[in-house]
Design a protein around this motif. Structure first.
Motif, PDB file in Angstrom:
ATOM      1  N   VAL A  31       0.783  -1.166   0.007  1.00  0.00           N
ATOM      2  CA  VAL A  31      -0.036  -0.107  -0.011  1.00  0.00           C
ATOM      3  C   VAL A  31       0.889   1.210   0.180  1.00  0.00           C
ATOM      4  O   VAL A  31       0.687   2.289  -0.851  1.00  0.00           O
ATOM      5  CB  VAL A  31      -0.905   0.075   1.242  1.00  0.00           C
ATOM      6  CG1 VAL A  31      -1.692   1.374   1.403  1.00  0.00           C
ATOM      7  CG2 VAL A  31      -1.829  -1.206   1.235  1.00  0.00           C
ATOM      8  N   HIS A  32       2.004   1.416   0.757  1.00  0.00           N
ATOM      9  CA  HIS A  32       2.529   2.515   1.108  1.00  0.00           C
ATOM     10  C   HIS A  32       3.849   2.700   0.342  1.00  0.00           C
ATOM     11  O   HIS A  32       4.479   3.807   0.055  1.00  0.00           O
ATOM     12  CB  HIS A  32       2.823   2.591   2.791  1.00  0.00           C
ATOM     13  CG  HIS A  32       1.746   2.759   3.465  1.00  0.00           C
ATOM     14  ND1 HIS A  32       0.878   3.680   3.502  1.00  0.00           N
ATOM     15  CD2 HIS A  32       1.149   1.833   4.567  1.00  0.00           C
ATOM     16  CE1 HIS A  32      -0.089   3.688   4.336  1.00  0.00           C
ATOM     17  NE2 HIS A  32       0.084   2.511   4.862  1.00  0.00           N
ATOM     18  N   PHE A  36       0.765   0.778  -4.992  1.00  0.00           N
ATOM     19  CA  PHE A  36      -0.670   1.266  -5.204  1.00  0.00           C
ATOM     20  C   PHE A  36      -0.465   2.517  -6.336  1.00  0.00           C
ATOM     21  O   PHE A  36      -1.217   2.573  -7.130  1.00  0.00           O
ATOM     22  CB  PHE A  36      -1.236   1.714  -4.072  1.00  0.00           C
ATOM     23  CG  PHE A  36      -2.160   0.419  -3.488  1.00  0.00           C
ATOM     24  CD1 PHE A  36      -1.642  -1.171  -3.772  1.00  0.00           C
ATOM     25  CD2 PHE A  36      -3.065   0.714  -2.689  1.00  0.00           C
ATOM     26  CE1 PHE A  36      -2.514  -1.880  -3.112  1.00  0.00           C
ATOM     27  CE2 PHE A  36      -4.058  -0.337  -2.130  1.00  0.00           C
ATOM     28  CZ  PHE A  36      -3.384  -1.972  -2.699  1.00  0.00           C
ATOM     29  N   PRO A  37       0.439   3.583  -5.929  1.00  0.00           N
ATOM     30  CA  PRO A  37       0.396   4.764  -6.958  1.00  0.00           C
ATOM     31  C   PRO A  37       0.727   4.566  -8.260  1.00  0.00           C
ATOM     32  O   PRO A  37       0.358   5.086  -9.375  1.00  0.00           O
ATOM     33  CB  PRO A  37       1.691   5.529  -6.108  1.00  0.00           C
ATOM     34  CG  PRO A  37       1.449   5.173  -4.793  1.00  0.00           C
ATOM     35  CD  PRO A  37       1.494   3.720  -4.765  1.00  0.00           C
ATOM     36  N   LEU A  38       1.573   3.120  -8.566  1.00  0.00           N
ATOM     37  CA  LEU A  38       1.860   2.930  -9.863  1.00  0.00           C
ATOM     38  C   LEU A  38       1.007   2.152 -10.529  1.00  0.00           C
ATOM     39  O   LEU A  38       1.322   2.006 -11.956  1.00  0.00           O
ATOM     40  CB  LEU A  38       3.012   2.130  -9.717  1.00  0.00           C
ATOM     41  CG  LEU A  38       4.485   2.896  -9.360  1.00  0.00           C
ATOM     42  CD1 LEU A  38       5.665   1.920  -9.105  1.00  0.00           C
ATOM     43  CD2 LEU A  38       4.968   3.909 -10.172  1.00  0.00           C
ATOM     44  N   GLU A  85      -7.095   8.128  -0.199  1.00  0.00           N
ATOM     45  CA  GLU A  85      -6.024   8.261   0.481  1.00  0.00           C
ATOM     46  C   GLU A  85      -4.868   7.747  -0.317  1.00  0.00           C
ATOM     47  O   GLU A  85      -3.611   8.268  -0.290  1.00  0.00           O
ATOM     48  CB  GLU A  85      -5.927   7.111   1.664  1.00  0.00           C
ATOM     49  CG  GLU A  85      -6.798   7.969   2.991  1.00  0.00           C
ATOM     50  CD  GLU A  85      -6.104   9.062   3.475  1.00  0.00           C
ATOM     51  OE1 GLU A  85      -4.801   9.414   3.567  1.00  0.00           O
ATOM     52  OE2 GLU A  85      -6.858  10.053   3.832  1.00  0.00           O
ATOM     53  N   HIS A  86      -5.125   6.896  -1.287  1.00  0.00           N
ATOM     54  CA  HIS A  86      -4.037   6.509  -2.362  1.00  0.00           C
ATOM     55  C   HIS A  86      -4.441   6.323  -3.797  1.00  0.00           C
ATOM     56  O   HIS A  86      -3.637   6.158  -4.607  1.00  0.00           O
ATOM     57  CB  HIS A  86      -3.688   5.073  -1.801  1.00  0.00           C
ATOM     58  CG  HIS A  86      -3.348   4.696  -0.322  1.00  0.00           C
ATOM     59  ND1 HIS A  86      -2.227   5.078  -0.035  1.00  0.00           N
ATOM     60  CD2 HIS A  86      -3.974   3.971   0.474  1.00  0.00           C
ATOM     61  CE1 HIS A  86      -2.195   4.686   1.139  1.00  0.00           C
ATOM     62  NE2 HIS A  86      -3.328   4.095   1.633  1.00  0.00           N
ATOM     63  N   GLY A  87      -5.417   7.126  -4.175  1.00  0.00           N
ATOM     64  CA  GLY A  87      -5.661   6.991  -5.398  1.00  0.00           C
ATOM     65  C   GLY A  87      -5.323   8.632  -6.183  1.00  0.00           C
ATOM     66  O   GLY A  87      -4.785   9.401  -5.524  1.00  0.00           O
ATOM     67  N   LYS A  88      -5.676   8.723  -7.394  1.00  0.00           N
ATOM     68  CA  LYS A  88      -5.323   9.953  -8.105  1.00  0.00           C
ATOM     69  C   LYS A  88      -6.029  11.195  -7.659  1.00  0.00           C
ATOM     70  O   LYS A  88      -7.117  11.072  -7.801  1.00  0.00           O
ATOM     71  CB  LYS A  88      -5.464   9.619  -9.585  1.00  0.00           C
ATOM     72  CG  LYS A  88      -4.783  10.930 -10.443  1.00  0.00           C
ATOM     73  CD  LYS A  88      -4.872  10.323 -11.813  1.00  0.00           C
ATOM     74  CE  LYS A  88      -4.220  11.225 -12.942  1.00  0.00           C
ATOM     75  NZ  LYS A  88      -2.898  11.327 -12.770  1.00  0.00           N
ATOM     76  N   THR A  89      -5.456  12.212  -7.450  1.00  0.00           N
ATOM     77  CA  THR A  89      -5.918  13.504  -6.944  1.00  0.00           C
ATOM     78  C   THR A  89      -5.081  14.626  -7.999  1.00  0.00           C
ATOM     79  O   THR A  89      -3.848  14.456  -8.272  1.00  0.00           O
ATOM     80  CB  THR A  89      -6.008  13.794  -5.545  1.00  0.00           C
ATOM     81  OG1 THR A  89      -4.645  13.968  -4.953  1.00  0.00           O
ATOM     82  CG2 THR A  89      -6.757  12.678  -4.738  1.00  0.00           C
ATOM     83  N   SER A  94      -0.476   9.799  -8.239  1.00  0.00           N
ATOM     84  CA  SER A  94      -0.613   8.457  -8.069  1.00  0.00           C
ATOM     85  C   SER A  94      -1.729   8.240  -9.484  1.00  0.00           C
ATOM     86  O   SER A  94      -2.202   9.062 -10.026  1.00  0.00           O
ATOM     87  CB  SER A  94      -1.829   7.981  -6.957  1.00  0.00           C
ATOM     88  OG  SER A  94      -2.297   6.808  -6.823  1.00  0.00           O
ATOM     89  N   ASP A  95      -1.383   6.945 -10.044  1.00  0.00           N
ATOM     90  CA  ASP A  95      -2.144   6.598 -11.056  1.00  0.00           C
ATOM     91  C   ASP A  95      -3.511   5.761 -10.692  1.00  0.00           C
ATOM     92  O   ASP A  95      -4.182   5.472 -11.511  1.00  0.00           O
ATOM     93  CB  ASP A  95      -1.262   5.697 -12.057  1.00  0.00           C
ATOM     94  CG  ASP A  95      -0.145   6.209 -12.506  1.00  0.00           C
ATOM     95  OD1 ASP A  95      -0.478   7.511 -12.964  1.00  0.00           O
ATOM     96  OD2 ASP A  95       1.030   5.975 -12.859  1.00  0.00           O
ATOM     97  N   LEU A  96      -3.606   5.320  -9.587  1.00  0.00           N
ATOM     98  CA  LEU A  96      -4.662   4.701  -9.145  1.00  0.00           C
ATOM     99  C   LEU A  96      -6.001   5.321  -9.161  1.00  0.00           C
ATOM    100  O   LEU A  96      -6.098   6.296  -8.597  1.00  0.00           O
ATOM    101  CB  LEU A  96      -4.631   4.239  -7.646  1.00  0.00           C
ATOM    102  CG  LEU A  96      -5.677   3.203  -7.049  1.00  0.00           C
ATOM    103  CD1 LEU A  96      -5.679   1.889  -7.771  1.00  0.00           C
ATOM    104  CD2 LEU A  96      -5.446   2.940  -5.605  1.00  0.00           C
ATOM    105  N   THR A  97      -7.112   4.763 -10.076  1.00  0.00           N
ATOM    106  CA  THR A  97      -8.166   5.627 -10.565  1.00  0.00           C
ATOM    107  C   THR A  97      -9.618   4.523 -10.350  1.00  0.00           C
ATOM    108  O   THR A  97     -10.537   4.781 -10.415  1.00  0.00           O
ATOM    109  CB  THR A  97      -8.219   6.262 -11.579  1.00  0.00           C
ATOM    110  OG1 THR A  97      -8.029   5.108 -12.717  1.00  0.00           O
ATOM    111  CG2 THR A  97      -7.073   7.265 -11.789  1.00  0.00           C
ATOM    112  N   ARG A  98      -9.073   3.285 -10.063  1.00  0.00           N
ATOM    113  CA  ARG A  98      -9.945   2.334 -10.091  1.00  0.00           C
ATOM    114  C   ARG A  98      -9.925   1.032  -9.306  1.00  0.00           C
ATOM    115  O   ARG A  98      -8.860   0.519  -9.165  1.00  0.00           O
ATOM    116  CB  ARG A  98     -10.376   1.681 -11.704  1.00  0.00           C
ATOM    117  CG  ARG A  98     -11.203   0.542 -12.110  1.00  0.00           C
ATOM    118  CD  ARG A  98     -11.085   0.265 -13.380  1.00  0.00           C
ATOM    119  NE  ARG A  98     -11.983  -0.635 -14.097  1.00  0.00           N
ATOM    120  CZ  ARG A  98     -12.053  -1.913 -13.770  1.00  0.00           C
ATOM    121  NH1 ARG A  98     -10.907  -2.840 -13.049  1.00  0.00           N
ATOM    122  NH2 ARG A  98     -12.788  -2.909 -14.216  1.00  0.00           N
TER     123      ARG A  98
END
Length: 216
Positions: A31-32, A36-38, A85-89, A94-98
């Motif tokens: 997670v950290h 996750f961000p990739l 907390e870990h998705g794209k903003t 972060s690339d996580l959107t789904r």
């Protein structure tokens, strides 16, 4: 893993399918420590979701185990926290959107607003794959499946929830929460499963097939 994923061209979407784990430190690292961000998308079931929030001190982390069908409000809270907390903003690289969550009785597809598309078809296709794969049939055989999903549920156990009742004519339900969209569908559960190995992979793959990972 991080180095290998980083070598993939940025225009190629990456899906991470989680699996059962027993080491909380290892899960927390995933997670950290930049995994996750990739990735663009994550697939997981109820056991993996609960273990993830316990490992990363997320919402409902004190819940020891699920009792029967996982509570939709609790699942929704954890999925929302993961993307917030870990998705794209706009502020977070972060690339996580789904996230595609699948449990026996229902599936939820969660997406960051403005990313992805065709969510109704994607979550429905994943649920259909669950029924056909488990029963080893080409299409859903209504004599071999049953409905286990809650017919009514609340969308959160933390914030002021909305109460939703399922409509058989429109089985995919949508709700929205602070820049995150939720698409819920019940699953027609196979009465006598024939094939269950790799079922989570088949569900996520079918959902991805129908998804538009990037806006068209």
């Amino acid at each position: 893993a991080v180095a290998s994923i980083s070598d993939i061209p940025t225009d190629i979407p990456i899906h991470l399918e989680l699996a059962s784990m027993t080491d909380q430190d290892f899960m927390s690292n995933i997670v950290h420590q930049q995994v996750f961000p990739l990735v663009n998308s994550i697939g997981l079931n109820e056991q993996e979701l609960l273990f993830l929030t316990q490992s990363a001190s997320g919402p409902h982390a004190s819940l020891a185990s699920w009792s029967g069908v996982p509570d939709v409000g609790i699942v929704s809270d954890i999925l929302f926290w993961l993307l917030k907390e870990h998705g794209k903003t706009a502020e977070r690289a972060s690339d996580l959107t789904r996230i595609h969550f699948h449990t026996l009785a229902y599936h939820i597809l969660v997406t960051v607003d403005g990313h992805g598309g065709n969510q109704v078809a994607a979550v429905a296709a994943g649920a259909r794959a669950a029924g056909t794969q488990a029963c080893a049939t080409e299409t859903i055989d209504t004599t071999k499946v049953f409905l286990k999903a809650p017919l009514e549920f609340v969308t959160s156990q933390i914030e002021a929830p909305a109460k939703i009742s399922l409509n058989p004519d429109e089985p995919v339900v949508h709700w929205h929460r602070e820049g995150v969209s939720f698409h819920f569908t019940p699953v027609l559960v196979c009465k006598d499963p024939v094939r269950t190995v790799g079922l989570g992979d088949a569900i996520s793959a079918e959902g991805l097939l129908y998804s538009e990972v990037y806006p068209q």
